[in-house]
Design a protein around this motif. Structure first.
Motif, PDB file in Angstrom:
ATOM      1  N   GLY A 284      24.559   7.391 -18.481  1.00  9.70           N
ATOM      2  CA  GLY A 284      25.968   7.666 -18.701  1.00  9.70           C
ATOM      3  C   GLY A 284      26.281   9.146 -18.658  1.00  9.70           C
ATOM      4  N   LEU A 285      25.436   9.960 -19.273  1.00  5.81           N
ATOM      5  CA  LEU A 285      25.643  11.407 -19.259  1.00  5.81           C
ATOM      6  C   LEU A 285      25.493  11.966 -17.847  1.00  5.81           C
ATOM      7  N   ILE A 286      24.542  11.468 -17.103  1.00  9.23           N
ATOM      8  CA  ILE A 286      24.355  11.920 -15.715  1.00  9.23           C
ATOM      9  C   ILE A 286      25.589  11.597 -14.885  1.00  9.23           C
ATOM     10  N   VAL A 287      26.121  10.393 -15.039  1.00  8.37           N
ATOM     11  CA  VAL A 287      27.321   9.990 -14.295  1.00  8.37           C
ATOM     12  C   VAL A 287      28.494  10.899 -14.675  1.00  8.37           C
ATOM     13  N   LEU A 288      28.663  11.172 -15.959  1.00  5.80           N
ATOM     14  CA  LEU A 288      29.757  12.047 -16.391  1.00  5.80           C
ATOM     15  C   LEU A 288      29.604  13.459 -15.833  1.00  5.80           C
ATOM     16  N   ILE A 289      28.402  13.981 -15.836  1.00  9.84           N
ATOM     17  CA  ILE A 289      28.184  15.329 -15.288  1.00  9.84           C
ATOM     18  C   ILE A 289      28.550  15.366 -13.807  1.00  9.84           C
ATOM     19  N   VAL A 290      28.181  14.329 -13.069  1.00  5.07           N
ATOM     20  CA  VAL A 290      28.544  14.258 -11.648  1.00  5.07           C
ATOM     21  C   VAL A 290      30.062  14.206 -11.501  1.00  5.07           C
ATOM     22  N   PHE A 291      30.736  13.382 -12.315  1.00 11.08           N
ATOM     23  CA  PHE A 291      32.195  13.303 -12.261  1.00 11.08           C
ATOM     24  C   PHE A 291      32.822  14.654 -12.592  1.00 11.08           C
TER      25      PHE A 291
ATOM     26  N   ARG B 286      39.835  16.208 -17.114  1.00 11.19           N
ATOM     27  CA  ARG B 286      38.956  16.504 -15.976  1.00 11.19           C
ATOM     28  C   ARG B 286      38.741  15.246 -15.137  1.00 11.19           C
ATOM     29  N   LEU B 287      38.559  14.094 -15.794  1.00 10.15           N
ATOM     30  CA  LEU B 287      38.427  12.827 -15.070  1.00 10.15           C
ATOM     31  C   LEU B 287      39.716  12.500 -14.325  1.00 10.15           C
ATOM     32  N   HIS B 288      40.854  12.803 -14.922  1.00 11.28           N
ATOM     33  CA  HIS B 288      42.132  12.585 -14.239  1.00 11.28           C
ATOM     34  C   HIS B 288      42.216  13.417 -12.962  1.00 11.28           C
ATOM     35  N   ASP B 289      41.626  14.605 -12.963  1.00 14.31           N
ATOM     36  CA  ASP B 289      41.676  15.479 -11.796  1.00 14.31           C
ATOM     37  C   ASP B 289      40.968  14.854 -10.601  1.00 14.31           C
TER      38      ASP B 289
ATOM     39  N   ALA C 192      31.619  17.567 -12.252  1.00 15.17           N
ATOM     40  CA  ALA C 192      31.310  18.575 -11.238  1.00 15.17           C
ATOM     41  C   ALA C 192      31.996  18.298  -9.900  1.00 15.17           C
ATOM     42  N   THR C 193      32.552  17.114  -9.735  1.00 13.21           N
ATOM     43  CA  THR C 193      33.208  16.741  -8.488  1.00 13.21           C
ATOM     44  C   THR C 193      34.524  17.500  -8.341  1.00 13.21           C
ATOM     45  N   ALA C 194      34.806  17.923  -7.120  1.00 13.43           N
ATOM     46  CA  ALA C 194      36.060  18.623  -6.850  1.00 13.43           C
ATOM     47  C   ALA C 194      37.241  17.687  -7.084  1.00 13.43           C
ATOM     48  N   GLY C 195      38.312  18.242  -7.641  1.00  8.22           N
ATOM     49  CA  GLY C 195      39.517  17.461  -7.896  1.00  8.22           C
ATOM     50  C   GLY C 195      40.255  17.138  -6.612  1.00  8.22           C
ATOM     51  N   LYS C 196      41.161  16.190  -6.720  1.00  9.98           N
ATOM     52  CA  LYS C 196      41.988  15.822  -5.567  1.00  9.98           C
ATOM     53  C   LYS C 196      42.950  16.975  -5.278  1.00  9.98           C
ATOM     54  N   PRO C 197      43.047  17.400  -4.014  1.00 11.19           N
ATOM     55  CA  PRO C 197      43.855  18.576  -3.689  1.00 11.19           C
ATOM     56  C   PRO C 197      45.359  18.355  -3.825  1.00 11.19           C
ATOM     57  N   ARG C 198      45.785  17.123  -3.787  1.00  8.92           N
ATOM     58  CA  ARG C 198      47.211  16.830  -3.874  1.00  8.92           C
ATOM     59  C   ARG C 198      47.537  16.205  -5.227  1.00  8.92           C
TER      60      ARG C 198
ATOM     61  N   GLU D 115      38.487  25.309 -15.790  1.00  7.37           N
ATOM     62  CA  GLU D 115      38.995  25.120 -17.148  1.00  7.37           C
ATOM     63  C   GLU D 115      37.996  24.318 -17.981  1.00  7.37           C
ATOM     64  N   PHE D 116      37.505  23.220 -17.424  1.00  2.48           N
ATOM     65  CA  PHE D 116      36.564  22.365 -18.151  1.00  2.48           C
ATOM     66  C   PHE D 116      35.246  23.081 -18.414  1.00  2.48           C
TER      67      PHE D 116
END
Length: 118
Positions: free
Chosen positions: A89-96, A69-72, A98-104, A22-23
């Protein structure tokens, strides 16, 4: 295309979670639209007026989907402010982002991959 429209429907919804597709699809479609509008502005000689109007119009939905997306990944939406730090800051946000969300389910709601789109 439905990811783009879904984000626009949730224009200023900062609660809940947004999946990676979605993001990233919203970001991709928005970028393509911005590029097309920049070309149209250049051809018409309007001085980036059309693109700027579009960018202002999608600023709030972009911010909202970034927060969701950060909430995910179970992070507070306030982490979006780290983007104000140049480069790092932008690099950190891109990593966040791109990180997989919590499955639960987490503190921000159920997994968006398991919830049907509304």
């Amino acid at each position: 295309m439905h990811w783009y429209v879904d984000v626009l429907k949730k224009y200023a919804t900062f609660s809940g979670r947004a999946s990676r597709p979605e993001f990233w699809m919203f970001t991709l479609v928005s970028l393509v639209i911005s590029i097309v509008l920049a070309v149209i502005d250049a051809l018409l000689g309007t001085g980036m007026i059309i693109e700027t109007v579009y960018d202002v119009a999608v600023f709030l939905p972009s911010l909202a989907v970034s927060v969701r997306r950060l909430h995910d990944i179970d992070r507070s939406g306030w982490w979006v402010l780290i983007g104000l730090i140049p480069i790092i800051g932008l690099i950190v946000l891109i990593v966040f982002w791109a990180t997989a969300g919590k499955p639960r389910e987490n503190a921000y709601g159920p997994n968006p991959q398991e919830v049907p789109a509304s």
